[in-house]
Design a protein around this motif. Structure first.
Motif, short mmCIF file in Angstrom:
data_model
loop_
_atom_site.label_atom_id
_atom_site.label_comp_id
_atom_site.label_asym_id
_atom_site.label_seq_id
_atom_site.Cartn_x
_atom_site.Cartn_y
_atom_site.Cartn_z
N LEU A 1 0.91 -1.24 0.01
CA LEU A 1 -0.09 0.05 -0.04
C LEU A 1 0.79 1.34 -0.12
N ARG A 2 2.05 1.24 0.69
CA ARG A 2 2.82 2.08 0.83
C ARG A 2 3.37 2.62 -0.72
N ILE B 1 0.58 4.81 -2.36
CA ILE B 1 0.16 6.10 -1.91
C ILE B 1 1.29 6.88 -1.34
N PRO C 1 3.17 8.65 1.37
CA PRO C 1 2.96 8.82 2.68
C PRO C 1 3.05 10.27 3.47
N ARG D 1 1.57 13.08 2.01
CA ARG D 1 0.53 13.94 1.76
C ARG D 1 -0.72 13.84 2.94
N ALA E 1 -3.71 13.17 5.21
CA ALA E 1 -4.47 12.11 5.02
C ALA E 1 -6.13 12.54 4.83
N ASP F 1 -8.54 7.48 3.11
CA ASP F 1 -7.12 6.94 3.33
C ASP F 1 -7.39 6.01 4.66
N ARG G 1 -9.32 3.00 4.05
CA ARG G 1 -8.73 2.19 3.19
C ARG G 1 -7.47 1.27 4.46
N VAL G 2 -7.15 2.12 5.23
CA VAL G 2 -5.98 1.37 6.24
C VAL G 2 -6.89 0.38 7.25
N THR H 1 -9.38 10.26 13.92
CA THR H 1 -8.66 9.25 13.94
C THR H 1 -8.78 8.48 15.05
N THR I 1 -0.82 12.91 8.32
CA THR I 1 -0.44 12.49 7.07
C THR I 1 -0.55 11.00 6.70
N VAL I 2 -0.66 10.43 5.63
CA VAL I 2 -0.96 9.04 5.21
C VAL I 2 0.33 8.17 6.05
#
Length: 292
Positions: free
Chosen positions: A135-136, A139, A141, A143, A145, A149, A152-153, A199, A261-262
């Motif tokens: 996944l990394r 995408i 990492p 930018r 989030a 995102d 998806r995680v 989050t 961030t992502v």
């Protein structure tokens, strides 16, 4: 959590997690403040003290070493390693070489290094780590989030942990998709940028389903200066801190409105997987006790 003692399968557990029949204690009592923590807790939900020796040592090091001191230690270690390489090169150029019979095979060194650096040991978490690395690659990492995102995680966590919970015979299971947890964000603005606060809410609800805990299992005392007592984020923040999911900005400020961030989401997901490994190990031990 258990309502019947997993050891004697007869007595009931009181509010502290102690069996009224055989005296077995399911919860871990903190020696520092006396708070009763759920078995999966890596840090005390009352005072924040580490619950294991390894984490206690890490916590003591972090408390006594400043950020600059840690940087200096790293620089010193890097300099020492570089100096050692220069010394080996110098000795080699003078015709001196190490006895090859005394050196371990390269394959053995690589195996030991991989074992030392591996944070996960269970098949489900190793599989998750492989998918997370993939996944990394897709995408950026760095930018900012967004909700997509985080969804998806969390979906990745669900895909790897829900079957484990089912196989463990859990009575309470995570949702089948991360979209179910996004409904918990009604207290936040309609912005799609993910903050520490939003989050924390989603990860808390996911973990509460996975580990089967309730709001009352954690302290409602505000431990962060930007989260007052009985705030809707107090329990999620305390729970994640107790479990070892390092989402707070620092020890004193949570940073509710900090954009993430992502890459930070990826790290929180890895923390969740560490918690899952610990939790299912504890549940397996309790299940083995009940079978004796």
């Amino acid at each position: 959590m258990f309502s019947i003692c997993p050891r004697c399968d007869n007595g009931k557990l009181d509010r502290t997690g102690k069996c009224t029949q055989c005296g077995y204690t399911l919860r871990n009592k903190c020696n520092e403040c006396g708070h009763y923590n759920i078995p999966s807790a890596r840090f005390c939900g009352g005072c924040g003290k580490a619950m294991t020796l390894r984490l206690t040592i890490q916590q003591a090091i972090n408390q006594h070493l400043s950020f600059l001191q840690k940087i200096r230690i790293r620089k010193f270690a890097a300099g020492a390693a570089f100096g050692g390489m220069l010394a080996l090169f110098a000795f080699g150029s003078m015709g001196m070489r190490a006895d090859e019979d005394l050196l371990p095979p390269v394959s053995l060194i690589e195996e030991q290094c991989s074992q030392a650096s591996a944070e996960f040991c269970q098949p489900f978490s190793l599989s998750f780590e492989a998918d997370l690395k993939e996944l990394r690659r897709t995408i950026d990492p760095h930018r900012k989030a967004g909700l997509a995102d985080l969804t998806r995680v969390v979906d990745l966590l669900i895909r790897h942990l829900r079957p484990v919970a089912i196989n463990a015979g859990a009575q309470r299971l995570p949702a089948e998709s991360a979209g179910s947890y996004s409904k918990a964000l009604h207290n936040f603005s309609t912005s799609k940028s993910m903050t520490r606060g939003s989050t924390a809410v989603i990860l808390f609800h996911f973990l509460s389903d996975l580990l089967d805990f309730q709001y009352r299992d954690f302290s409602q005392e505000g431990r962060y200066s930007d989260i007052p007592r009985f705030h809707f984020l107090t329990v999620p923040a305390n729970a994640l801190s107790s479990l070892g999911v390092k989402i707070a900005r620092d020890e004193e400020v949570f940073g509710i409105n900090d954009n993430l961030t992502v890459g930070q989401l990826f790290e929180y997901a890895r923390d969740v997987m560490v918690v899952a490994e610990t939790s299912f190990e504890v549940k397996n031990e309790d299940r083995n006790l009940s079978m004796k």
